[in-house]
Design a protein around this motif. Structure first.
Motif, PDB file in Angstrom:
ATOM      1  N   MET A   1       0.694  -1.318   0.075  1.00 59.36           N
ATOM      2  CA  MET A   1       0.042  -0.079  -0.209  1.00 59.36           C
ATOM      3  C   MET A   1       0.911   1.346   0.175  1.00 59.36           C
ATOM      4  O   MET A   1       2.065   1.319   0.996  1.00 59.36           O
ATOM      5  N   THR A   2       0.529   2.481  -1.164  1.00 63.74           N
ATOM      6  CA  THR A   2       1.433   3.642  -1.050  1.00 63.74           C
ATOM      7  C   THR A   2       0.712   4.107   0.863  1.00 63.74           C
ATOM      8  O   THR A   2      -0.127   3.760   1.489  1.00 63.74           O
ATOM      9  N   ASP A   3       1.464   5.016   0.466  1.00 63.52           N
ATOM     10  CA  ASP A   3       1.334   6.313   2.006  1.00 63.52           C
ATOM     11  C   ASP A   3      -0.262   6.419   1.625  1.00 63.52           C
ATOM     12  O   ASP A   3      -0.964   6.808   2.371  1.00 63.52           O
ATOM     13  N   HIS A   4      -0.544   7.446   0.059  1.00 65.97           N
ATOM     14  CA  HIS A   4      -2.043   8.114   0.427  1.00 65.97           C
ATOM     15  C   HIS A   4      -2.520   7.199   0.230  1.00 65.97           C
ATOM     16  O   HIS A   4      -3.848   7.628   1.168  1.00 65.97           O
ATOM     17  N   THR A   5      -2.558   5.929  -0.104  1.00 66.01           N
ATOM     18  CA  THR A   5      -3.804   5.007   0.068  1.00 66.01           C
ATOM     19  C   THR A   5      -3.948   5.007   1.885  1.00 66.01           C
ATOM     20  O   THR A   5      -5.021   4.423   2.185  1.00 66.01           O
ATOM     21  N   ALA A   6      -2.819   4.162   2.207  1.00 66.84           N
ATOM     22  CA  ALA A   6      -2.845   3.889   3.401  1.00 66.84           C
ATOM     23  C   ALA A   6      -3.777   5.346   4.144  1.00 66.84           C
ATOM     24  O   ALA A   6      -4.351   4.852   5.494  1.00 66.84           O
ATOM     25  N   ARG A   7      -3.182   6.266   4.498  1.00 64.81           N
ATOM     26  CA  ARG A   7      -4.027   7.451   4.709  1.00 64.81           C
ATOM     27  C   ARG A   7      -5.285   8.113   4.512  1.00 64.81           C
ATOM     28  O   ARG A   7      -6.046   7.784   5.095  1.00 64.81           O
ATOM     29  N   LEU A   8      -5.854   7.140   3.460  1.00 68.56           N
ATOM     30  CA  LEU A   8      -7.413   7.683   2.800  1.00 68.56           C
ATOM     31  C   LEU A   8      -7.537   6.297   3.715  1.00 68.56           C
ATOM     32  O   LEU A   8      -8.790   6.917   3.987  1.00 68.56           O
ATOM     33  N   ALA A   9      -7.028   5.365   3.609  1.00 63.10           N
ATOM     34  CA  ALA A   9      -7.961   4.042   4.363  1.00 63.10           C
ATOM     35  C   ALA A   9      -8.461   4.337   5.947  1.00 63.10           C
ATOM     36  O   ALA A   9      -9.406   4.323   6.526  1.00 63.10           O
ATOM     37  N   GLU A  10      -6.796   5.261   6.462  1.00 63.16           N
ATOM     38  CA  GLU A  10      -7.460   5.736   8.240  1.00 63.16           C
ATOM     39  C   GLU A  10      -8.543   6.961   8.216  1.00 63.16           C
ATOM     40  O   GLU A  10      -9.402   6.409   9.064  1.00 63.16           O
ATOM     41  N   PHE A  11      -8.263   7.484   7.443  1.00 63.36           N
ATOM     42  CA  PHE A  11      -9.439   8.466   7.294  1.00 63.36           C
ATOM     43  C   PHE A  11     -10.659   8.190   7.155  1.00 63.36           C
ATOM     44  O   PHE A  11     -11.304   8.354   7.687  1.00 63.36           O
ATOM     45  N   ARG A  12     -10.617   7.490   6.039  1.00 65.22           N
ATOM     46  CA  ARG A  12     -12.249   6.573   5.757  1.00 65.22           C
ATOM     47  C   ARG A  12     -12.888   5.549   7.640  1.00 65.22           C
ATOM     48  O   ARG A  12     -13.544   6.388   7.817  1.00 65.22           O
ATOM     49  N   ASP A  13     -11.879   4.915   7.511  1.00 67.80           N
ATOM     50  CA  ASP A  13     -12.078   4.325   8.945  1.00 67.80           C
ATOM     51  C   ASP A  13     -12.653   5.655  10.451  1.00 67.80           C
ATOM     52  O   ASP A  13     -13.314   4.493  11.121  1.00 67.80           O
ATOM     53  N   ARG A  14     -12.033   6.882  10.624  1.00 69.76           N
ATOM     54  CA  ARG A  14     -12.291   7.406  11.070  1.00 69.76           C
ATOM     55  C   ARG A  14     -13.936   8.191  10.705  1.00 69.76           C
ATOM     56  O   ARG A  14     -14.200   8.093  11.384  1.00 69.76           O
ATOM     57  N   ILE A  15     -14.226   8.844   9.482  1.00 63.44           N
ATOM     58  CA  ILE A  15     -15.253   8.495   9.042  1.00 63.44           C
ATOM     59  C   ILE A  15     -16.335   7.932   9.588  1.00 63.44           C
ATOM     60  O   ILE A  15     -17.408   8.135   9.463  1.00 63.44           O
ATOM     61  N   ASP A  16     -16.259   6.641   8.933  1.00 61.93           N
ATOM     62  CA  ASP A  16     -17.384   5.493   9.391  1.00 61.93           C
ATOM     63  C   ASP A  16     -17.523   5.619  10.785  1.00 61.93           C
ATOM     64  O   ASP A  16     -18.311   5.604  11.339  1.00 61.93           O
ATOM     65  N   SER A  17     -16.438   5.495  11.600  1.00 59.36           N
ATOM     66  CA  SER A  17     -16.967   5.630  13.142  1.00 59.36           C
ATOM     67  C   SER A  17     -17.943   6.784  13.261  1.00 59.36           C
ATOM     68  O   SER A  17     -18.616   6.573  14.203  1.00 59.36           O
ATOM     69  N   LEU A  18     -17.218   8.154  13.208  1.00 60.50           N
ATOM     70  CA  LEU A  18     -18.287   9.632  13.044  1.00 60.50           C
ATOM     71  C   LEU A  18     -19.704   8.917  12.623  1.00 60.50           C
ATOM     72  O   LEU A  18     -20.663   9.371  13.188  1.00 60.50           O
ATOM     73  N   ASP A  19     -19.386   8.389  11.242  1.00 64.25           N
ATOM     74  CA  ASP A  19     -20.892   8.399  10.825  1.00 64.25           C
ATOM     75  C   ASP A  19     -21.740   7.545  12.091  1.00 64.25           C
ATOM     76  O   ASP A  19     -22.979   7.606  12.068  1.00 64.25           O
ATOM     77  N   GLY A  20     -20.853   5.981  12.746  1.00 68.29           N
ATOM     78  CA  GLY A  20     -21.766   5.474  13.717  1.00 68.29           C
ATOM     79  C   GLY A  20     -22.116   6.426  14.820  1.00 68.29           C
ATOM     80  O   GLY A  20     -23.387   5.887  14.936  1.00 68.29           O
ATOM     81  N   ILE A  21     -21.344   6.962  15.234  1.00 62.39           N
ATOM     82  CA  ILE A  21     -21.707   8.095  16.341  1.00 62.39           C
ATOM     83  C   ILE A  21     -22.521   8.957  16.034  1.00 62.39           C
ATOM     84  O   ILE A  21     -24.123   8.657  16.813  1.00 62.39           O
ATOM     85  N   LEU A  22     -22.843   9.808  14.890  1.00 64.22           N
ATOM     86  CA  LEU A  22     -24.165  10.727  14.239  1.00 64.22           C
ATOM     87  C   LEU A  22     -25.016   9.352  14.215  1.00 64.22           C
ATOM     88  O   LEU A  22     -26.238  10.241  15.155  1.00 64.22           O
TER      89      LEU A  22
END
Ligand SMILES: C=C(O[C@@H]1C=C(C(=O)O)C=C[C@H]1O)C(=O)O
Length: 96
Positions: A1-22
């Motif tokens: 995985m490139t650095d960008h792909t890994a960072r995108l996946a991390e951001f999306r994990d955080r987004i999914d977690s926040l969507d769940g909280i919302l």
């Protein structure tokens, strides 16, 4: 995985977690407003309380400013939710 792909996946994990909280928070809000709906129907109070909503709108604007969100977005979002609450209240009243 490139650095960008890994960072995108991390951001999306955080987004999914926040969507769940919302959405869990929204579910909890509807559970409480449904209780208000039952209470109002039993007491013969109207579903719509314009003074309460005016106070809430003022507070939403304040919070929008604090968290850096556009006021119109917050107002529209909360109006959609509150409109649904009032429909639920009418339905609860009709079922009593
Ligand atoms: C939940 C209530 O009923 C309605 C719905 C509201 C809401 O979803 O916050 C606010 C005011 C009322 O028009 C209430 O009166 O508190």
């Amino acid at each position: 995985m490139t650095d960008h792909t890994a960072r995108l996946a991390e951001f999306r994990d955080r987004i999914d977690s926040l969507d769940g909280i919302l959405l869990h928070t929204l579910g909890e809000r509807f559970r409480i407003t449904n209780q208000v709906g039952h209470l109002k129907a039993e007491a013969g109070l109207p579903a719509f309380d314009p003074d309460r909503e005016a106070a809430q709108r003022a507070r939403f604007h304040e919070i929008a400013r604090e968290v850096g969100l556009p006021s119109e977005l917050v107002e529209q979002l909360m109006a959609m939710i509150i409109d649904q609450v009032k429909l639920n209240h009418e339905k609860i009243r009709g079922e009593l």
